[in-house]
Structures are given as structure tokens and as C-alpha cells.
Design a protein around this motif. Structure first.
Motif, PDB file in Angstrom:
ATOM      1  N   UNK A  42     -72.490 -11.391  46.830  1.00  0.00           N
ATOM      2  CA  UNK A  42     -71.907 -10.100  46.456  1.00  0.00           C
ATOM      3  C   UNK A  42     -72.979  -9.140  45.956  1.00  0.00           C
ATOM      4  N   UNK A  43     -73.871  -9.668  45.115  1.00  0.00           N
ATOM      5  CA  UNK A  43     -74.878  -8.810  44.494  1.00  0.00           C
ATOM      6  C   UNK A  43     -76.018  -8.457  45.441  1.00  0.00           C
ATOM      7  N   UNK A  44     -76.056  -9.162  46.616  1.00  0.00           N
ATOM      8  CA  UNK A  44     -77.201  -8.952  47.525  1.00  0.00           C
ATOM      9  C   UNK A  44     -76.817  -8.856  49.002  1.00  0.00           C
ATOM     10  N   UNK A  45     -75.930  -8.137  49.436  1.00  0.00           N
ATOM     11  CA  UNK A  45     -75.183  -6.999  48.961  1.00  0.00           C
ATOM     12  C   UNK A  45     -73.911  -6.932  49.787  1.00  0.00           C
ATOM     13  N   UNK A  46     -73.128  -8.043  49.698  1.00  0.00           N
ATOM     14  CA  UNK A  46     -71.936  -8.206  50.520  1.00  0.00           C
ATOM     15  C   UNK A  46     -70.734  -7.639  49.779  1.00  0.00           C
ATOM     16  N   UNK A  47     -70.683  -6.322  49.720  1.00  0.00           N
ATOM     17  CA  UNK A  47     -69.638  -5.646  48.962  1.00  0.00           C
ATOM     18  C   UNK A  47     -69.409  -4.274  49.577  1.00  0.00           C
ATOM     19  N   UNK A  48     -68.158  -3.863  49.652  1.00  0.00           N
ATOM     20  CA  UNK A  48     -67.876  -2.493  50.090  1.00  0.00           C
ATOM     21  C   UNK A  48     -66.771  -1.888  49.226  1.00  0.00           C
ATOM     22  N   UNK A  49     -66.703  -0.576  49.311  1.00  0.00           N
ATOM     23  CA  UNK A  49     -65.690   0.185  48.567  1.00  0.00           C
ATOM     24  C   UNK A  49     -64.661   0.724  49.550  1.00  0.00           C
ATOM     25  N   UNK A  50     -63.385   0.585  49.180  1.00  0.00           N
ATOM     26  CA  UNK A  50     -62.354   1.264  49.952  1.00  0.00           C
ATOM     27  C   UNK A  50     -61.514   2.097  48.997  1.00  0.00           C
ATOM     28  N   UNK A  51     -61.067   3.248  49.473  1.00  0.00           N
ATOM     29  CA  UNK A  51     -60.333   4.181  48.620  1.00  0.00           C
ATOM     30  C   UNK A  51     -58.884   4.286  49.070  1.00  0.00           C
ATOM     31  N   UNK A  52     -58.015   4.434  48.098  1.00  0.00           N
ATOM     32  CA  UNK A  52     -56.591   4.609  48.366  1.00  0.00           C
ATOM     33  C   UNK A  52     -56.164   5.913  47.702  1.00  0.00           C
ATOM     34  N   UNK A  53     -55.783   6.874  48.530  1.00  0.00           N
ATOM     35  CA  UNK A  53     -55.411   8.194  48.020  1.00  0.00           C
ATOM     36  C   UNK A  53     -53.911   8.227  47.771  1.00  0.00           C
ATOM     37  N   UNK A  54     -53.545   8.213  46.492  1.00  0.00           N
ATOM     38  CA  UNK A  54     -52.127   8.209  46.128  1.00  0.00           C
ATOM     39  C   UNK A  54     -51.602   9.616  45.865  1.00  0.00           C
ATOM     40  N   UNK A  55     -52.377  10.627  46.237  1.00  0.00           N
ATOM     41  CA  UNK A  55     -51.923  11.999  46.022  1.00  0.00           C
ATOM     42  C   UNK A  55     -52.414  12.539  44.692  1.00  0.00           C
ATOM     43  N   UNK A  56     -51.775  13.577  44.174  1.00  0.00           N
ATOM     44  CA  UNK A  56     -52.205  14.171  42.927  1.00  0.00           C
ATOM     45  C   UNK A  56     -52.353  13.128  41.833  1.00  0.00           C
ATOM     46  N   UNK A  57     -53.336  13.194  40.962  1.00  0.00           N
ATOM     47  CA  UNK A  57     -54.296  14.298  40.850  1.00  0.00           C
ATOM     48  C   UNK A  57     -55.572  14.039  41.638  1.00  0.00           C
ATOM     49  N   UNK A  58     -55.539  13.118  42.560  1.00  0.00           N
ATOM     50  CA  UNK A  58     -56.798  12.694  43.143  1.00  0.00           C
ATOM     51  C   UNK A  58     -57.429  13.724  44.055  1.00  0.00           C
ATOM     52  N   UNK A  59     -58.734  13.898  43.843  1.00  0.00           N
ATOM     53  CA  UNK A  59     -59.527  14.597  44.824  1.00  0.00           C
ATOM     54  C   UNK A  59     -59.708  13.656  45.992  1.00  0.00           C
ATOM     55  N   UNK A  60     -59.770  14.182  47.176  1.00  0.00           N
ATOM     56  CA  UNK A  60     -60.062  13.345  48.336  1.00  0.00           C
ATOM     57  C   UNK A  60     -61.117  14.064  49.164  1.00  0.00           C
ATOM     58  N   UNK A  61     -62.275  13.495  49.381  1.00  0.00           N
ATOM     59  CA  UNK A  61     -62.659  12.164  48.936  1.00  0.00           C
ATOM     60  C   UNK A  61     -62.974  12.112  47.447  1.00  0.00           C
ATOM     61  N   UNK A  62     -62.838  10.914  46.888  1.00  0.00           N
ATOM     62  CA  UNK A  62     -63.126  10.735  45.471  1.00  0.00           C
ATOM     63  C   UNK A  62     -64.629  10.780  45.231  1.00  0.00           C
ATOM     64  N   UNK A  63     -65.069  11.587  44.258  1.00  0.00           N
ATOM     65  CA  UNK A  63     -66.491  11.571  43.917  1.00  0.00           C
ATOM     66  C   UNK A  63     -66.875  10.233  43.280  1.00  0.00           C
ATOM     67  N   UNK A  64     -68.138   9.880  43.419  1.00  0.00           N
ATOM     68  CA  UNK A  64     -68.637   8.603  42.906  1.00  0.00           C
ATOM     69  C   UNK A  64     -69.094   8.757  41.461  1.00  0.00           C
ATOM     70  N   UNK A  65     -68.656   7.870  40.559  1.00  0.00           N
ATOM     71  CA  UNK A  65     -69.128   7.967  39.169  1.00  0.00           C
ATOM     72  C   UNK A  65     -70.579   7.487  39.054  1.00  0.00           C
TER      73      UNK A  65
END
Ligand SMILES: [Cu+2]
Length: 756
Positions: free
Chosen positions: A714-737
Motif C-alpha cells: 500500500x505504501x509503495x504505492x498500491x493505492x488509489x483515490x475514488x470520489x463519490x459526489x453526493x451533491x451539495x455542499x460538495x465541490x466537484x471535483x473535490x480539491x485535495x487537502x
């Protein structure tokens, strides 16, 4: 590539190995430990190692004499003649002449449940950005800088979803700290049910009472003590889990491994992404992070919205049911929680930053006596309305290693996967447990970095599996004489009936799963071979002993699951599939991004290809938490095909947030065993396997993850991000923290892959 045992890497050194080899291994270990420490302190990067020629870009360590114990000479390509094979990358952990099964196994330490009013400051929907002085050690010595008291990303995108609808009713407050003596142990059971342990006696941080005390910077735990912590929660009772980072602000004060920033994942809770322990949403020493766990049943927005079905409910504390909205088929039971820090999850979880969570419901109440037609009456106890732990036992299995002084250590260069050579249960080395002659439920968690387990009883007698991962099975599976392979992060709940044993008898839990290396499990031994020491893998064999002490103090009232399958929780109905995706988990991966904070660069080995990464899934990408890899449609059902590209590798794949149902293994529904016919959150294959799952995405939104739970991978580097847009208040695409001690900022996603 076939399973190798050619001495290039992955060779355990047995204590009998010749002295020169042990000395070489120890020198190499020291050299690698220095590099590991420099990496964990942020003084060098993996990129530097590649530049210096210590790593190939594929992540394999270069065979420089004195660095890898596995490469003493170029000609070294045969197994050792003494028969040793298999790998810690370390010299054998000493056991100081102590015999196994000589210490009682401590039950988990139950975390106090407090009134929300005890939290100061009071929890807030959006992150509390009240400013405080930042310790100069966190900001390169700069003085006078200010930062927030809460490390959660600020603003509406990371505000608790449903905070007004599900206001917290219980506060559970924890601090991750350097390890020290426990003077407040609460096992939740009387001493006769805890192998005679007197909870008033202080518990020092030792893997055995006769082993050395762990140094404070070697082990980091929730509340800084042994044994591991247990949360007890119930549906319909929202919890505010306030997590303080009490680690030292000196990044180098880590005993050589571990990173002082934290992000805590409740594995696999169904709540908003702001509470999911996103790998990039980490917080710093002197900060806290409020995780809001609403404990709702999936589907609560559309199914049983009037809360009329008693099967969708929770114990009300008075023998009744507090009915809640949602689908009762989504009821979950056995969870765990652990650190998820980007590229340091392996080190931080190995450092003991892990606990478990029992979720109680009207179906799985933790009371075996209450007969209301809904309660499944699984082994537990009767004294309390719910959450009886008398005969309901959490077992956290983890392999560890320690140095000549008994201090826990880790080889973070074991890139195939890190394997310890010593077995612990609930942070105790090879303990015993006193049991009455009756049925017990064991919630078994694999909390290792890279090791798989196959568990059997030493007399090969039967037990029954009742749950897989967080979920009770549609039908129990009686008559098992050994478990399936338990991959990292998987949970198997089993029931063992000790009534077949007379007082004074003992029976052991035995690990049958041998590892040649950390790539994946090797051969499974017979019980006789495992007990006979016929493996050079020191973690094979008996690792826990049950002493049967006599008939139970009161009659066993739990449901009889010993002989015929018993119906527990049928699967939820899935809507029609609207999209299919393919994910290929492979080595030889690439990185197409170069962000200094979000991107894994240099020395990476594994990645994930998909039907949207180009090259027909052949382009395997290394992790970047700024890359949005998939965007399932809110409220839809998808079918995901998970493919193991790696020959003799195996990868336990964890998909956050939603439970999946396995449709087929290697192309056939007939290959799905009885114990995998329920819901799951971790999926493993075996070599070259393919697993097809279906999931529905609903209720909450935000950024979630999919990754290998061999945390070294996982740490080297078998990991991905997926986003789920549930509507307000979410910006789409979501900015990365982007987390810093002075506060979390945001940036646009590094990359958004097409969403076919
Ligand atoms: Cu993996």
C-alpha cells in the motif's frame, strides 16, 4: 515468475545459521536501519535512494554487500544448505529463554464512553480552526507561527455530513502516544474470564512479562498503553471519536521507524469521507481530529425510512429495541481502526497504532439470553442488556520482530512485504487463555503488515465460522477444521465449542500458513507438520493456548451453531449494475505526477491499472492522493473486477466505505466458498486470481480509497483515490487537502482520470 527461494531475498535466518552469516545479517540490518531512520525522519527521500543507486526504480534494493543480508555474493543463488529459507531481513528475535504459553492473554482494554459534554472544546460540524502556537520543531525551527487546534481540513467539504441529523450522543476520546504503563485497564469482564489478570495491577508495555519493557518511541498506541483498545458502539447512537495526536514534535524521536502524523480509518464504517481517515487528511502532534461516526444502517435515506422493522435496530439498554432507518441486511459487527498515514501506514500500524470496534445491533446484540425473536443469541453473556464480552473475545493477531535488546524493530526495506518472526495475540507473545467448557465467539483480526494466517485447533477439531470481515454470514459454516487464508485486515468470527473438553485439558490455536517471503502466502501445512516444526518459518505452529478450566458458571444459552448451518443475515438486494470497472494490481508501475506532497515518487514497485489508465489496463499507476481515479455515480451499483497480475503475489484489496458481494472467483460463482457468500470489505485472490464484486454507492460522499492491505505494498504505492459526489455542499471535483502544521490548504486534483 515462479515462487523463488534462491537466496536473493526473503530468507529467514534460523538461530542455528552459521555465525558469519548472522554477523553479516546484523551488519546489513544496522546499515539498512540507518537508512530507514533517515527516511522516516524526512532527511532523505526514496528519490534520493534511487539517485544514489541504492534502489532500482522498480523498488528493489540493489545487492550491495553489507546492505542486504540476502546478497552476500553474486553466486549466492541456492537455498541455504541448513534448510533455512524464508525471510525477516533481520536476525532472529530473542525470546530470552522464556517458554510459550506462560503469560495470560489480556482481553482488549475497553475505551470509556463519555457524555459529549465532557469534550472541551465542544465538537463542531466544520473543523475547529481556533489558532494555537505551533511548536517550532514542526516548522523548521520557526517561532511564533500559528496553526489550528483541529487538523481536520477546514470548510464545508470536510464538515461532518449529517451532523445536525445525527448529533453525537457518546464521546470516545483517545490520544495516540508513546507507550507507557497502563494503570486504567478495563477488560470489561471479571478476572475469571480474563485468565486471572487483576486489572488493578499496572500493565507495563511488554510482549511478555519476562521480556524487556518497550522504549516509549518504539511503540505508539491508542492512549499509549497495552493491551489494544476496544470501542463498543451500537446503531442509532452516533459517536464523536476525538483523536488527539500526543506524539512528540521531534520527527526523529521514533525509534527508527514510524511517522508522527496520523489519520485514523474506522475500517469499514459507513459514514462521510471526512471521518474515514483519508490518507492525505493527516493531523499533527498537538492537534486533534474529530471523527463523527453516525452508526446508521446503509440505505437509511431510502429503505425503512420510517424505522418500523425491529431487525433494523439496536439494543435500547432496557431489553428492547431502538428501531432505526435503513436496511437491516447491512448490519455490521466486527470492525477495527488503525492509522492510514500516506506512505507510513505499514510502520505506524506495525507500531501498534490499531484497535478494534464491536458494533451492536438488534440482531447481534452481545446478549445470548434475550429471546425476542430478532436477537441471534451469539455467544456473549447475559449480565448486561448488550455488549457482554464474557464469551465474546477479540483476538488481534500480528507478527512482530525485536532486536537483541528486545526492542520492537522493523525492516522497512523488506519491499516484498515485511514479516515478523514472532507471533503476538493482543500484543502478547504466545499467550494462554483460560476458558470454560462452553461455546465462545472469537473475533479474529489479522493486523499484520504482510503476513497471512490459516488457523486451526491443535487437535483438528471442528469450529464454526459465523462472520467474514465486518459482516455476519447469510448462513453459518459449521464443521471447519481450519480457516481459509486470513489476509491482512480480514476478520473471521468463529465459534469454538469447548464443552467437548474436560477440565485440565488444553488445546492450541495453530498457524498453518507458511511464508517464503512477503509477496504472498506460501504453502499451507498440515496441523501435524506445523506442530512438528517442519517449517523454517518461525511464525508457523501453535501461537495461543486454551486451558479448559471447567464447566461454565451458568448454562450456555447461546444458539447452537456447532452442527448445521444457521441463518444469520441474508445479503442486501443489489440494484442493476450501471457501470463496470476493471482494476489490475501489479508490479512494475509508473508515476505520471510529481507533486511533493500528494505523489508517491521513487522506489515505487506496485500500482493499480484500470480500464481508464490507458493501455488496456496495462498502465499501472503508483499512488497519488491528488489523483481521482474513479467516480462512481451516487446511488448506483457498479461491478468491479479485481485482477491479480502478479504471478506468485497475493494482495488483500480493501475498498473503503461500501460492502461488496463477491459474484465470482476466477470466472465462476461456484468458486466462491460458503464463508465468502456474505458481504466483505477485503478481497484476496491467490496467485493469478480474479475476483468480481458488486457494490452500491450511497448515503455519504467525499474522497475514499482502494488499496492493497499488505501495507508495505500500500505504501509503495498500491493505492488509489475514488470520489463519490453526493451533491451539495460538495465541490466537484473535490480539491485535495494539503496538511501542514500551520493549517490545511487545498489544491486542484493533480489528475482526473476519465470515468468511462
Ligand atoms: Cu499487495
Amino acid at each position: 515468475m515462479g515462487r523463488k527461494n534462491n537466496g536473493q531475498e526473503g530468507i529467514w535466518l534460523s538461530p542455528d545459521a552459521d555465525r558469519r552469516r548472522l554477523r553479516d545479517a546484523e551488519n546489513a540490518r544496522r546499515n539498512r536501519a540507518e537508512i530507514t531512520a533517515a527516511l522516516s525522519h524526512g532527511q532523505i527521500s526514496r528519490r534520493d535512494l534511487v539517485k544514489w543507486g541504492l534502489f532500482t526504480t522498480a523498488g528493489t534494493i540493489v545487492g550491495i554487500d553489507g546492505l542486504s543480508p540476502y546478497v552476500r555474493a553474486e553466486t549466492f543463488n541456492a537455498p541455504f544448505d541448513d534448510g533455512s529459507g524464508i525471510p525477516t531481513g533481520l536476525t532472529p528475535s530473542p525470546t530470552f529463554g522464556v517458554q510459550p504459553f506462560t503469560q495470560p492473554m489480556p482481553r482488549f482494554d475497553v475505551l470509556p464512553r463519555n457524555a459529549v459534554s465532557t469534550l472541551s472544546p465542544a465538537p463542531t460540524a466544520a473543523a475547529n480552526t481556533t489558532q494555537q502556537l505551533v511548536d517550532p520543531a514542526l516548522v523548521g525551527g520557526q517561532t511564533g507561527l500559528m496553526g489550528p487546534i483541529e487538523g481536520r481540513p477546514p470548510g464545508p467539504n470536510w464538515a461532518h455530513q449529517g451532523f445536525a441529523q445525527f448529533p453525537p450522543q457518546v464521546a470516545i476520546e483517545v490520544t495516540t502516544k508513546p507507550v507507557t504503563t497502563n494503570t486504567t485497564y478495563n477488560p470489561g469482564v471479571t478476572s475469571d474470564l480474563n485468565s486471572g489478570i487483576n486489572p488493578a495491577t499496572p500493565i507495563p508495555p511488554k510482549f511478555h512479562p519476562s521480556f524487556p519493557t518497550q522504549n516509549a518511541n518504539r511503540v505508539w498506541t491508542f492512549n499509549g498503553t497495552f493491551p489494544p483498545k476496544l470501542m463498543q458502539v451500537r446503531y442509532g447512537e452516533p459517536v464523536l471519536f476525538r483523536h488527539h495526536n500526543g506524539l512528540t514534535t521531534d520527527i526523529t524521536n521514533n525509534g527508527g521507524f514510524g511517522r508522527f502524523t496520523l489519520s485514523t480509518h474506522e475500517h469499514n464504517a459507513h459514514h462521510g469521507a471526512e471521518n474515514d481517515g483519508f490518507t492525505g487528511a493527516y493531523f499533527w502532534p498537538n492537534e486533534f481530529y474529530d471523527y463523527h461516526h453516525p452508526w446508521v444502517l446503509a440505505g437509511f435515506r431510502s429503505i425503512n425510512t420510517g424505522a418500523t422493522d425491529p431487525r433494523a435496530g439496536a439494543p435500547d439498554g432496557r431489553g428492547g429495541i431502538n428501531k432505526v432507518p435503513g436496511d437491516w441486511h447491512e448490519t455490521m459487527s466486527t470492525h477495527w481502526f488503525h492509522d492510514h498515514m500516506f506512505t507510513f501506514t505499514d510502520q505506524n500500524v506495525y507500531k501498534c497504532n490499531a484497535g478494534m470496534n464491536n458494533i451492536y445491533s438488534s440482531l447481534d446484540r452481545g446478549n445470548e439470553g434475550l429471546n425476542d425473536g430478532v436477537n441471534l443469541r451469539l455467544p456473549s453473556g447475559t449480565a448486561k442488556d448488550y455488549g457482554n464480552l464474557d464469551f465474546d473475545v477479540n483476538l488481534m493477531l500480528a507478527d512482530k520482530a525485536w532486536d537483541a535488546n528486545g526492542q520492537m524493530t522493523m525492516d522497512t526495506f523488506a519491499f516484498d512485504g515485511f514479516l515478523g518472526d514472532q507471533m503476538t495475540v493482543n500484543f502478547a507473545w504466545k499467550p494462554f487463555m483460560n476458558v470454560y467448557a462452553r461455546r465462545y465467539r472469537f473475533r479474529i483480526l489479522n493486523a499484520s503488515v504482510s503476513r497471512f494466517f490459516v488457523v486451526a485447533l491443535s487437535d483438528s477439531s471442528n469450529f464454526t465460522q459465523i462472520a467474514n470481515d465486518g459482516n455476519l454470514l447469510p448462513l453459518t459454516v459449521p464443521g471447519l477444521t481450519q480457516t481459509d487464508q486470513l489476509g491482512i485486515a480480514e476478520r473471521y468470527d468463529i465459534v469454538i465449542d469447548f464443552s467437548r473438553y474436560s477440565p485440565g485439558k488444553t488445546v492450541d490455536l495453530v498457524n498453518l500458513q507458511e511464508h517464503q517471503d512477503g509477496r504472498g502466502p506460501g504453502q499451507i501445512l498440515s496441523v501435524a507438520a506445523a506442530l512438528g516444526g517442519r517449517s523454517s518459518d518461525p511464525a508457523v505452529g501453535a501461537f495461543m493456548r486454551f486451558n479448559i478450566i471447567g464447566p461454565p458458571p451458568q448454562q450456555d444459552q447461546s444458539v447452537n451453531v456447532d452442527t448445521v448451518p444457521v441463518a444469520l443475515i441474508p445479503n442486501p438486494t443489489l440494484p442493476a449494475v450501471v457501470r463496470r470497472r476493471t482494476f489490475v494490481f501489479a508490479d512494475n508501475s509508473d508515476q505520471n505526477q510529481n507533486d511533493p506532497i500528494t505523489t508517491y515518487t521513487g522506489g515505487g514497485r506496485w500500482g493499480i491499472g484500470a480500464n481508464n489508465t490507458g493501455g488496456d489496463g496495462a498502465d499501472h499507476l503508483e499512488a497519488d492522493f491528488g489523483r481521482i481515479s474513479s467516480q462512481p455515480g451516487f446511488g448506483t451499483c457498479e461491478e468491479w473486477t479485481l485482477i491479480n497480475d502478479g504471478g506468485d503475489w497475493d494482495h488483500p484489496i480493501h475498498i473503503h466505505f461500501e460492502e461488496g458481494q463477491i459474484q465470482s472467483r476466477n470466472g465462476s460463482a461456484g468458486n466462491v466458498p460458503a464463508w465468502e457468500k456474505g458481504r466483505k470489505d477485503v478481497y484476496r485472490w491467490r496467485a493469478d486470481g480474479t475476483v468480481v464484486i458488486r457494490m452500491q454507492f450511497r448515503d455519504w460522499g467525499g474522497m475514499f480509497m482502494e488499496h492493497c492491505h499488505n501495507t508495505m505494498h500500500e505504501d509503495n504505492a498500491m493505492l488509489l483515490r475514488w470520489d463519490l459526489d453526493s451533491g451539495t455542499p460538495f465541490l466537484s471535483p473535490l480539491p485535495t487537502p494539503i496538511s501542514k502544521p500551520t493549517g490545511v490548504t487545498f489544491q486542484a486534483p493533480d489528475e482526473i482520470l476519465p470515468n468511462p
